[in-house]
Structure formats: C-alpha cells, structure tokens
Scaffold this motif. Structure first.
Motif, short mmCIF file in Angstrom:
data_model
loop_
_atom_site.label_atom_id
_atom_site.label_comp_id
_atom_site.label_asym_id
_atom_site.label_seq_id
_atom_site.Cartn_x
_atom_site.Cartn_y
_atom_site.Cartn_z
N LEU A 513 -0.25 12.03 -2.58
CA LEU A 513 0.64 11.30 -3.14
C LEU A 513 0.12 9.79 -3.13
O LEU A 513 0.88 8.76 -4.20
N ILE A 514 -0.82 9.42 -2.26
CA ILE A 514 -1.48 8.14 -2.41
C ILE A 514 -2.00 7.76 -3.52
O ILE A 514 -1.86 6.77 -4.39
N GLN A 515 -2.77 8.69 -4.01
CA GLN A 515 -3.42 8.75 -5.44
C GLN A 515 -2.40 8.81 -6.47
O GLN A 515 -2.77 7.93 -7.44
N LEU A 516 -1.29 9.56 -6.51
CA LEU A 516 -0.37 9.28 -7.50
C LEU A 516 0.31 8.13 -7.56
O LEU A 516 0.30 7.72 -8.82
N VAL A 517 0.65 7.43 -6.51
CA VAL A 517 0.98 6.12 -6.51
C VAL A 517 0.27 5.13 -6.89
O VAL A 517 0.44 3.92 -7.84
N GLU A 518 -0.95 5.17 -6.68
CA GLU A 518 -1.95 4.06 -6.95
C GLU A 518 -2.39 4.09 -8.31
O GLU A 518 -2.38 3.36 -9.10
N PHE A 519 -2.15 5.44 -8.99
CA PHE A 519 -2.32 5.45 -10.42
C PHE A 519 -1.19 4.96 -11.38
O PHE A 519 -1.27 4.29 -12.32
N TYR A 520 0.01 5.35 -10.87
CA TYR A 520 1.13 4.72 -11.55
C TYR A 520 1.37 3.17 -11.21
O TYR A 520 2.15 2.75 -12.06
N GLN A 521 0.62 2.85 -10.43
CA GLN A 521 0.79 1.25 -10.28
C GLN A 521 0.00 0.58 -11.34
O GLN A 521 0.13 -0.57 -11.59
N LEU A 522 -1.07 1.30 -11.66
CA LEU A 522 -1.93 0.67 -12.65
C LEU A 522 -1.53 1.35 -14.03
O LEU A 522 -2.00 0.82 -15.23
N ASN A 523 -1.09 2.36 -14.31
CA ASN A 523 -0.85 2.99 -15.57
C ASN A 523 0.98 3.44 -15.66
O ASN A 523 1.31 3.96 -14.80
N LYS A 524 1.43 3.28 -16.51
CA LYS A 524 2.82 3.45 -16.99
C LYS A 524 3.08 4.86 -17.01
O LYS A 524 3.64 5.53 -16.37
N GLY A 525 1.91 5.83 -17.90
CA GLY A 525 1.92 6.95 -17.80
C GLY A 525 3.60 7.67 -18.50
O GLY A 525 4.04 6.91 -19.55
N VAL A 526 4.07 8.62 -17.99
CA VAL A 526 5.49 9.26 -18.20
C VAL A 526 6.50 8.42 -17.66
O VAL A 526 7.69 8.42 -18.04
N LEU A 527 6.26 7.37 -16.86
CA LEU A 527 7.27 6.43 -16.25
C LEU A 527 7.84 5.42 -17.11
O LEU A 527 6.96 5.20 -18.24
N PRO A 528 9.08 4.94 -17.13
CA PRO A 528 9.42 3.83 -18.07
C PRO A 528 8.74 2.72 -17.84
O PRO A 528 8.78 1.80 -18.60
N CYS A 529 8.21 2.53 -16.78
CA CYS A 529 7.30 1.26 -16.56
C CYS A 529 6.35 1.39 -15.17
O CYS A 529 6.65 2.33 -14.62
N LYS A 530 5.57 0.34 -14.99
CA LYS A 530 4.76 0.84 -13.67
C LYS A 530 5.23 0.58 -12.42
O LYS A 530 6.18 -0.21 -12.61
N LEU A 531 4.67 1.03 -11.42
CA LEU A 531 5.34 0.76 -10.17
C LEU A 531 4.81 -0.42 -9.60
O LEU A 531 3.85 -0.80 -9.60
N LYS A 532 5.76 -1.49 -9.09
CA LYS A 532 5.52 -2.81 -8.81
C LYS A 532 5.78 -2.80 -7.23
O LYS A 532 4.62 -3.67 -6.47
N HIS A 533 6.78 -2.94 -6.88
CA HIS A 533 7.21 -3.36 -5.59
C HIS A 533 7.71 -2.01 -4.71
O HIS A 533 8.67 -1.20 -5.37
N TYR A 534 7.32 -1.63 -3.57
CA TYR A 534 7.80 -0.57 -2.91
C TYR A 534 8.85 -0.84 -1.91
O TYR A 534 8.76 -2.08 -1.23
N CYS A 535 9.87 -0.04 -1.77
CA CYS A 535 11.15 -0.41 -0.84
C CYS A 535 10.37 0.04 0.51
O CYS A 535 9.56 1.15 0.79
N THR A 536 10.69 -0.76 1.64
CA THR A 536 10.04 -0.50 2.99
C THR A 536 11.00 -0.97 4.00
O THR A 536 11.81 -1.97 3.71
N ARG A 537 10.98 -0.45 5.12
CA ARG A 537 11.78 -0.98 6.30
C ARG A 537 10.82 -1.35 7.27
O ARG A 537 10.33 -0.44 7.92
N MET A 538 10.55 -2.54 7.43
CA MET A 538 9.64 -3.16 8.56
C MET A 538 10.49 -3.54 9.73
O MET A 538 11.57 -4.11 9.65
N ALA A 539 9.80 -3.54 10.79
CA ALA A 539 10.36 -3.73 12.10
C ALA A 539 9.75 -5.05 12.29
O ALA A 539 8.84 -5.55 11.89
N LEU A 540 10.87 -5.74 13.33
CA LEU A 540 10.48 -7.18 13.76
C LEU A 540 9.71 -7.11 15.04
O LEU A 540 9.97 -6.39 15.81
#
Length: 540
Positions: A513-540
């Motif tokens: 999945l890491i390779q998949l996400v990295e690819f679609y961050q650079l290429n639009k492919g079959v997605l409507p747009c590139k992946l830009k910002h990931y949602c995360t839950r960061m601890a303080l």
C-alpha cells in the motif's frame, strides 16, 4: 556580585549612560549630599581615583546650594554610570534593573487535546493568540508546519465545534465558557481553513451566489471573493436550509438569504422583497459552529448541520440550528459568514501565517518555502543525464513506464532472494507494512472515515486508507474531491505466487500500500485528482 553604596561615595563603572547630569542630581538629592568638586577638563575620572571630599569642601558646597549665589557657576558633577543604584536607604540596594526584565504579562495554563484524546498543558501569556498556541505545539511535537494546523473549540454537551481564527485571543474564548461546561481545545489539521483563497470556485457555486447591485456580465469566483473583502459591495448567498423550530423537535425547509447585516429567511417561497424577509441571526455577538452529530442527537435531516451560538450562552435552547443538503452547501454558508464577520483580517491571516500578537514563538520560526504545482516540471531520469519532458503525451507514457518498473522491482523491495519461502514471507510482510503509516486507519467505518475527512477539511486530495468492512481481505481508499467524499476499493491480486494491490482491476499493480499511495501522490491515474493531504491522528 553585590554592589552597595557607602556614605560620601558614588558607585561607578566602566561605562556611562546618556542621562549623566540628571542622574547625578537625582542621586545627590536621594542621598542628601552636595555636588562634587568641578572636574578638570578631559575624560571623566574613575571615582575610585578621587579622594574623599574634606568637611570644609562639603560645607562650602552646602552653602552654595543654600544661598544660591548667582555668581557661582555650578558645573554638573561626575556622572554616575549606575543611576539605578542611587536609591533610598529604605529600599533594597539591588535595583530590579540589575536583573533580566520580567514579562509583565500574566501567564495562565491551558489544556489542549489531540484527536486521540491525549492532552498537553501549556503555560501561555494572557494575550496569546490561537496561531501562537499552534506554533508552540508544532515546535514541541516536531510537526511540519504547512499552515493547516488549527485550534478548535469543542462544546461536547451540545455536540458542536468551531475553528478558532488565528488572530483570536485564546483567553477571550475561554472566558466565555461556563463553570460547569466541559469544553475543550483541540489541536489538529484543517486543510480547508484558507482554501477558499486558493480555489474560490469550489466554495461559491454559481447557483448560490447573487448580487445586490446590477452587474454586467459573469462574475468570476475571484471577484466574488474580492466583494466579500470590500466594504462597498457584497454578494448574496441564498438557498434552502433546514431550520429547527425554537422549542420543537421538527425541522422546516426555508429559503435563506445572507447579507452583511445578517442572515434572513423568506416567509413567502423564494421572495427577496423586504416585506417577506425576517431576521434570523447576526454575527457580532455570536459564532458559527459545525454540528458534530446533528442527525443522531437532534434528528436533523442530514449530517451537514451548523448553528449560531451566542458568546455567553451554552444551553441547547440558545442555539439557532440549521442544516444543509450537502457538504458543499454547508461550506459555502460557513465560509461566507466567516468572510462577512472578519473580512480582511482573514486575508491577513492567510498572507502572514506567522504574525502573532503575543509573539511567544512566531519570531523564532521562519516560514516554510511554498512550492506551487505550476512551478513543477516533468523530469526523465532513466538515462545518464536527466532531462525535462515537454511533450504531455510523453509525460503520460513515462509515468506508466515508471509504474511498471515499480511493479517489476516489487519482489526485490524488501530483500527477496527469489526462493519460494522468502517470496511468500515478503508477500506477508508487504501486506502488513502499511500499518505503521500515518495515513492508514485500521478498522474504522465508512461514516467515521467521512467524518474524519470533513473535520480535517474536505479539499481536493485529502485521503486516508482503511480496512474494508464488507470484505476483510481488501482495503478502501477514501478521499475528497469537489467537497464530496469518494471511496475506492483496493483489491489484492495474485500473480505467480506474488500478492499485489490494484485500484484499476489489475492494470496497475503495487507490491504494498505504501507503493500505491506514493504512486497516486505523483500520478492522478484512475482517481479524480492526486492524493495530497493525508488524514492522521497525532498524539500530543
């Protein structure tokens, strides 16, 4: 080193201040001494080199001072470079000027929460802004500052929250909380905070915008934004909203109209005539909040609710609840209200993200360099020398070839030696390597994924990856595009004993999945747009 003054002596040092004559007079008056003898021409002598003045000299100096003889010319005494040491005998010998200047602003302790409910206590000055608190937490947690970190005010007992604007004083927000209210401050991402300055066309759809004055021709979205910031003209936001009737559980669909003076609703269909408009709410003494679970808690028609909450009120009966049909409509109403309420201040926050009021940490940080996508060019690194690809058709073919090359190198990514045992072991490792990534959310539901993306800003390219609830062996890529949440199933495929992941029925395969996400961050492919910002839950 402790320094004190003895009777008949002056304290001096290697340097002198600019206010020497006045300081000497004040020093003499405070200690009850007369002026010293006139010094010879030239640079001032060190006080230790001067012998103590005899009694006769003291008497003559006192007589001159008392008689005020006009024929006697008084020359200022040797200047004292430490006037702060000339103090009353009743006060401390060491002046506060000898110590580092203390901050006169009062400090208070606030508690800030993260999305995983971890918290952190901060001691901040009373005039600290929301942006200053974000900067402090960014430094303490070693986050990358992309100007999207935001402070939120959450009111759990009524199920609403709002974005605290960067210029707002945090202590003023806390002063509006009741003693029995368990309100919280949250620190998380909000990619949509200033996105309307970059892509206004997504926030102000044409069917919701009209103009109070006659305009010739079509109005561009950028012009609509300029009208919000102008004091002379303004656009009108209009459309249907579900409103909760006061004191009742029922919701009624009404036509609303937003103007500079406030929010109005029509008593007769879609009529905008003044006799048919009734006042609903204004912005000066209230804030706009997002509803967290309006459909579940209050029986709202949709989950896209928002409300007006007075500053000093926290009871549910004081809220003016509204509900939109879709997220784009809600974002349009909320964004327009923010612009009408704060105006140019929001634009200044967007242009100068590091300009805080208290300056507790903004001065020690330099802004990150912003890179526009328009400044990026396609490069080919396959040969001995890199080159810029100018032909768009060639750019697409090179991207496809790069994806195929990644697929061929998949078996060697984690050190496979070609043996069946090593191959199967690496396949199992590849299937689980994504669990440590911040964009992967293990077992969350479809609704929870949508809520998380909306909370962190439904702008183009905000995404996360999660386990599929319908098929345990697959994954789901959830992403935002045009303020709508879309879900794409990631299907595992097997080829020659190797497991791959694909989004397009096996045309493009990835070893993990890491390779998949990295690819679609650079290429639009079959997605409507590139992946830009990931949602995360960061601890303080």
């Amino acid at each position: 080193m402790t320094t004190s003054l003895q009777d008949g002596q002056s304290a001096a040092g290697p340097a002198a201040t600019q206010d020497w004559p006045m300081a000497a007079q004040v020093c003499g008056a405070a200690q009850g001494r007369g002026d010293a003898q006139d010094p010879p021409p030239g640079p001032p002598l060190h006080p230790r080199a001067l012998p103590p003045a005899p009694d006769a000299t003291r008497r003559r100096a006192a007589d001159r001072r008392n008689k005020k003889d006009p024929d006697v010319l008084e020359v200022p005494s040797i200047p004292n470079p430490f006037p702060e040491l000339c103090c009353s005998p009743l006060t401390s010998v060491l002046s506060t000027g000898l110590f580092p200047r203390a901050n006169s602003r009062k400090k208070q302790v606030i508690k800030v929460y993260s999305e995983d409910e971890t918290s952190r206590a901060l001691e901040v000055p009373s005039d600290v802004t929301a942006r200053d608190v974000c900067q402090l937490l960014i430094l303490k947690n070693h986050h990358v500052d992309d100007h999207s970190w935001t402070l939120f005010e959450c009111v759990p007992h009524i199920g609403v929250e709002r974005t605290i604007e960067d210029h707002e004083l945090v202590m003023e927000v806390l002063s509006n909380w009741g003693m029995e209210e368990e309100n919280k401050l949250y620190f998380r991402k909000n990619y949509a905070k200033y996105e309307f300055f970059k892509n206004p066309m997504y926030f102000f759809p044409e069917h919701m915008v009209s103009f109070a004055t006659e305009t010739s021709g079509d109005i561009a979205p950028t012009q609509v934004l300029q009208m919000f910031l102008s004091s002379s003209t303004y656009p009108e936001i209009h459309g249907f909203l579900h409103a909760k009737e006061q004191g009742k559980k029922s919701w009624k669909k009404i036509y609303f109209l937003l103007r500079r003076s406030g929010l109005y609703f029509s008593t007769k269909g879609t009529s905008k005539e003044p006799r048919h408009l009734q006042f609903f709410s204004e912005f000066g003494t209230s804030d706009i909040y997002m509803s967290l679970a309006g459909k579940k808690k209050r029986g709202a028609p949709t989950n896209y609710g928002f409300c007006f909450k007075p500053h000093k009120a926290g009871a549910p009966r004081d809220l003016k609840m509204l509900c939109a049909e879709e997220e784009q409509s809600r974002m349009c109403w909320v964004t327009a209200i923010r612009l009408l309420k704060y105006g140019m201040q929001l634009y200044q926050n967007y242009l100068h993200p590091f300009q805080g009021r208290s300056g507790c940490c903004s001065q020690s940080i330099s802004p990150m360099r912003s890179i526009s996508e328009n400044s990026l060019v396609a490069m080919d690194f396959s040969g001995q020398k890199s080159r810029v690809i100018e032909n768009p058709t060639e750019v697409l073919s090179v991207a496809v070839e790069e994806g195929l090359a990644w697929r061929k190198k998949g078996c060697l990514r984690l050190g496979s030696h070609g043996s069946p045992t090593a191959s199967s072991h690496n396949s199992a490792v590849n299937m689980a390597i994504h669990r440590s990534q911040p964009w992967f959310h293990h077992k969350i539901s479809r609704d929870e994924a949508q809520r998380l993306i909306i909370q962190q800003g439904p702008v183009d390219g905000v995404f996360l990856v999660r386990d599929s609830q319908s098929n345990p062996k697959t994954f789901v890529l959830s992403m935002s595009h045009r303020q709508k949440i879309k879900h794409f199933q990631i299907i595992p495929v097997e080829d020659d004993g190797e497991m791959f992941h694909t989004l397009d029925d096996g045309h493009t395969r990835f070893t993990d999945l890491i390779q998949l996400v990295e690819f679609y961050q650079l290429n639009k492919g079959v997605l409507p747009c590139k992946l830009k910002h990931y949602c995360t839950r960061m601890a303080l």
